[in-house]
Write a protein that holds these residues in place. Structure first.
Motif, short mmCIF file in Angstrom:
data_model
loop_
_atom_site.label_atom_id
_atom_site.label_comp_id
_atom_site.label_asym_id
_atom_site.label_seq_id
_atom_site.Cartn_x
_atom_site.Cartn_y
_atom_site.Cartn_z
N TRP A 278 -0.40 -8.16 -5.91
CA TRP A 278 0.76 -7.74 -5.12
C TRP A 278 0.29 -7.00 -3.88
O TRP A 278 0.83 -7.20 -2.78
CB TRP A 278 1.65 -6.83 -5.98
CG TRP A 278 2.86 -6.31 -5.26
CD1 TRP A 278 4.07 -6.90 -5.17
CD2 TRP A 278 2.95 -5.07 -4.52
NE1 TRP A 278 4.93 -6.12 -4.42
CE2 TRP A 278 4.26 -5.00 -4.00
CE3 TRP A 278 2.06 -4.04 -4.24
CZ2 TRP A 278 4.71 -3.91 -3.24
CZ3 TRP A 278 2.49 -2.97 -3.47
CH2 TRP A 278 3.81 -2.91 -2.98
N ILE B 156 0.10 0.67 1.98
CA ILE B 156 0.56 -0.16 0.88
C ILE B 156 1.28 0.73 -0.11
O ILE B 156 0.64 1.49 -0.85
CB ILE B 156 -0.63 -0.90 0.20
CG1 ILE B 156 -1.50 -1.59 1.26
CG2 ILE B 156 -0.12 -1.87 -0.84
CD1 ILE B 156 -0.74 -2.54 2.16
N ARG C 91 1.65 -7.50 6.19
CA ARG C 91 1.53 -6.49 7.25
C ARG C 91 0.61 -6.97 8.37
O ARG C 91 0.88 -6.76 9.55
CB ARG C 91 1.01 -5.18 6.66
CG ARG C 91 1.98 -4.45 5.77
CD ARG C 91 3.05 -3.73 6.55
NE ARG C 91 2.51 -2.63 7.33
CZ ARG C 91 2.88 -2.29 8.55
NH1 ARG C 91 3.80 -3.01 9.17
NH2 ARG C 91 2.35 -1.28 9.19
N GLN D 5 0.91 -7.78 0.15
CA GLN D 5 1.48 -6.81 1.07
C GLN D 5 0.60 -6.65 2.32
O GLN D 5 1.10 -6.58 3.44
CB GLN D 5 1.64 -5.46 0.38
CG GLN D 5 2.68 -5.43 -0.73
CD GLN D 5 4.08 -5.62 -0.19
OE1 GLN D 5 4.52 -4.89 0.69
NE2 GLN D 5 4.78 -6.62 -0.71
#
Length: 836
Positions: free
Chosen positions: A348, A332, A356, A352
């Motif tokens: 956030w 990250i 992924r 992420q």
């Protein structure tokens, strides 16, 4: 007018009618505070609630309001009175600067004295007395010998007067006004106080007129090669080279082995779980999985120590292939957080991770419907047999659509739940170990770093996972004292920064390996990167780099210290040296160039670092070398004050305990108070500390601090120590600073200019000594350093400077060759004036 003042003024104007109605009523002191003052402080000026203390008990009474900075330091107090208590004996409605003991304010002498007394107890320099309608601001901790009553205060007689001159009111009472000491600026203006004097400064060789010396084709090629193989530390253009050039140490090898063991141990635990039906996990299996212990890893290293490169290399090349296949690595990149998400970093980061996982978990680019149904099998069954049973019985396809919409809603509105489910699938169904790397957390404030650690911990509690957080040693120290590391256990691995010569040696070996492996492939490899010189020249190039940077500790050692052992900065300094005209690339590629640690070679290296590719020193172009003697012509201080500050912090470092990061730091407030008896204004000390921090000579204990305030703790850095050595030993540093520093004496200017124009060995010795004499003479006029043991470090620095002047011993190695002398500029003598 700044945006925050504009916004605050709009809020005040919108609130004024309501405040005016309240002020027309007979409010007592408590009502005044609650209904008027609280709202102005918190709603208009946006003081955080935890920065305001009310009814604080002190000797002889209670302080109505104590205002504090974010670090808890008291900066001002407010004494509140009932509405009408401060009604003036004048009908004026304009803001005025009034003598505190004068006739206009005579009737409120007692409240002024009361506020001044409380301010003295709290050691704050300003106070305010108000009844909600009338506001009086004044200085309390005066340093000019005047009685408080003989000074002037700024009076706002009404709310309308505040609205009419709101920027002034904002400077006097807002958090930003207090932090930047604008309140004191306003109060000084009210008393007619200005800077003691401004001075015209003239510069022998104006840095803004520095010219870049031209390169030939050979130099351009050499520059390209150096940039490709010796300065590049990003894997975007050549990941093979970056991984091959990682400098291993005993600590990094230990980390490699231990990380591999931890990953294998966790995977072994996962392998023992027999999930049976991968879509319907039993409670027993759930308990078995939850009993397994996740691991949290801290990878500790200085800024620029290569922590991210270490992890990239580890998961790509070090970890065995069979083990790598069973790991689900999610990096990250917290450095990529957009500005709009700076206040919500954990959210956030979760998004992420979600994105992924979508790519890594599914059989394609994202999970299929059937894969998601397996992940959310319990939800599927609950809806099929419960709320949506009629739909399932009537139209299975419509039910599938509805279920898909439900999962998408979960993904978008509660991404944490979605992530938890996919992580559990990775462990329980796919038997893979999630490895989540929260990279570059150091760039955020302390509270955000805490939230990142809390997020890592929460993911560890949901399922088996290996969470890795690269972090600096200063951040670890802070978090272990007052942050998340007090609550969460983590294993730590330290990654030391290698020396510059080790970093460059790895790159040299890589270039040689390419050259020796297969000449034909090597030619193609180098050609693809735009390098046009023959292969044998590349070999000579690598040998020359080795001779300059690897074979000489004096070069690599200085590079490391000036860069604060930041790998990226070390490589940039190395490139700066190599491409400087002082190091003649033509001779390098012809194989006729060599260097040894003699006096002439040291001069060439120093000139290369200080001047780079230019004809003179330029602070705008040189981020590694700072002019310690520069003074602001709009408010000149002693030209040696910056040197005294870092010399004092050097002594602090020498007397600190090895096991205590805190002991080598001083607050800016302590430094300001320390130098004030010598004659340095506290604000000048603060401004110089800010410049030193901006150039990396000192650093704040909190690595996220950019704008220093009095409560920040700072320490000297390796770059600061290197600058002290440059002053003491480098003729090049002194002569370049002599030509770049603004001089307030035309006599000294003319003498230094003539020495520079003559350009002989004797004239350069004279130039340096004239400059040092000028610095020490001006310093003795502006500072009176007490000759006591407390000021021993400053006295030592002053004596060191005097020893370099005309009355001291000759400077060592002061014999520049004619080849290194810069021709005088046509613009010699350009006046230089600057304000802040």
């Amino acid at each position: 007018m700044s945006l925050d003042i504009d916004d605050a003024q709009r809020r005040f104007v919108a609130l004024m009618p309501e405040l005016q109605r309240l002020l027309d009523k007979p409010l007592n002191e408590a009502d005044t505070r609650f209904k008027i003052l609280d709202r102005i402080l918190m709603e208009v000026l946006e003081w955080p609630n935890d920065s305001i203390d009310t009814e604080e008990s002190v000797k002889d009474g209670f302080v109505d309001y104590t205002l504090r900075t974010i670090d808890g330091r008291a900066v001002s107090i407010i004494e509140a009175k009932r509405v009408g208590k401060l009604t003036l004996g004048t009908a004026s409605t304009k803001v005025a600067a009034l003598v505190l003991s004068g006739s206009v304010l005579k009737h409120i002498t007692d409240p002024i004295r009361q506020a001044a007394g409380y301010a003295s107890i709290k050691s704050v320099s300003t106070a305010c007395v108000t009844d909600g309608r009338t506001w009086l601001f004044f200085q309390t901790n005066r340093r000019d010998g005047l009685e408080i009553g003989d000074g002037k205060g700024i009076l706002f007689p009404s709310l309308a007067s505040i609205a009419n001159e709101f920027p002034r009111f904002h400077d006097l009472l807002s958090p930003s006004g207090m932090k930047d000491r604008l309140n004191l600026v306003q109060l000084n203006r009210a008393e007619g106080i200005r800077a003691a004097f401004e001075e015209e400064q003239i510069v022998v060789s104006p840095p803004d007129e520095a010219r870049m010396l031209p390169r030939n084709t050979l130099s351009e090629d050499a520059s390209l090669l150096f940039a490709q193989f010796f300065s590049n530390i990003t894997s975007d253009s050549d990941p093979e080279m970056i991984k091959a050039c990682f400098v291993e140490s005993s600590e990094s090898r230990k980390a490699d082995i231990e990380l591999q063991k931890i990953a294998q141990k966790l995977l072994n635990g996962i392998e023992t779980i027999d999930t049976g039906n991968s879509t319907a996990l039993t409670d027993e299996i759930e308990r078995s999985v939850n009993m397994m212990r996740s691991e949290r890893i801290l990878l500790i290293g200085n800024k620029g120590s290569g922590k991210s490169t270490f992890l990239t290399r580890f998961f790509a090349d070090v970890i065995p292939a069979w083990l790598s296949k069973q790991c689900l690595v999610l990096r990250i990149p917290l450095e990529a957080v957009p500005e709009s998400d700076k206040d919500q970093v954990p959210g956030w980061a979760i998004r992420q991770i979600r994105d992924r996982l979508d790519v890594l978990i599914g059989s394609g680019e994202s999970p299929t419907f059937d894969e998601l149904r397996g992940v959310f099998w319990s939800d599927y069954n609950r809806l099929k047999n419960g709320p949506l049973a009629p739909l399932y019985a009537k139209d299975p396809d419509a039910f599938r659509i509805k279920f898909g919409e439900t999962i998408e809603t979960i993904r978008e509105t509660t991404p944490e739940r979605y992530v938890h489910a996919l992580l559990n699938k990775a462990v329980k169904s796919d038997k893979k170990l999630p490895i989540i790397i929260f990279d570059n957390a150091d760039q955020f404030p302390a509270n955000v770093q805490d939230s990142i650690f809390q997020l890592a911990n929460s993911l560890s509690l949901v399922t088996v996972a290996l969470n890795i957080v690269p972090i600096t040693d200063r951040t670890v120290w802070r978090l272990s004292k007052s942050g998340a590391l007090q609550s969460y256990e983590a294993k730590s691995f330290y990654l030391p920064v290698p020396e510059a010569k080790q970093i460059l040696q790895k790159r040299i070996d890589y270039v040689k390996l390419k050259l020796n492996a297969d000449p034909a492939m090597a030619k193609e490899y180098f050609s693809m990167r735009g390098f046009r010189v023959k292969l044998e020249s590349i070999d000579k190039f690598a040998q020359a780099v080795e001779r300059i940077f690897v074979s000489n500790d004096f070069v690599s050692g200085l590079i490391g210290r000036l860069a604060n052992f930041d790998i990226r900065r070390m490589l940039k300094i190395a490139e700066r040296i190599f491409l400087s005209p002082e190091i003649k690339i033509d001779d390098v590629l012809r194989g006729s160039f060599g260097i040894s640690p003699g006096r002439g070679e040291i001069l060439r290296i120093h000139r290369a670092i200080i001047k780079g590719e230019n004809d003179r020193y330029s602070p705008r172009e040189n981020e590694f070398v700072y002019n310690l003697f520069w003074t602001d012509p709009s408010w000149p201080s002693s030209p040696l004050l910056a040197l005294y500050i870092i010399h004092t912090l050097k002594a602090r470092l020498a007397n600190s305990r090895l096991d205590s990061v805190d002991s080598r730091h001083w607050t800016i407030g302590e430094l300001s108070a320390f130098f004030e008896p010598a004659g340095a204004h506290p604000d000048q000390t603060l401004l110089i500390c800010q410049r030193l921090a901006d150039r990396g000579l000192i650093e704040a204990l909190d690595p996220n601090v950019e704008q220093l305030v009095l409560g920040n703790r700072v320490a000297i850095t390796e770059s600061g120590l290197a600058h002290i050595d440059l002053v003491r030993t480098s003729d090049v540093y002194l002569e370049q600073m002599a030509m770049a520093t603004g001089l307030n004496s035309r006599t000294v200017f003319n003498a230094i200019r003539d020495d520079r124009t003559t350009a002989t060995s004797a004239s350069f010795i004279s130039l340096r000594r004239r400059f040092v004499d000028y610095l020490t003479d001006l310093d003795s006029q502006r500072l009176r350093v007490p000759n006591t043991k407390e000021y021993a470090s400053a006295v030592e620095a002053r004596q060191m400077m005097r020893s370099l002047g005309s009355t001291g011993s000759p400077s060592a190695g002061a014999v520049p060759t004619s080849a290194t002398v810069t021709a005088p500029s046509k613009s010699i003598g350009t006046p230089f004036k600057r304000t802040i």
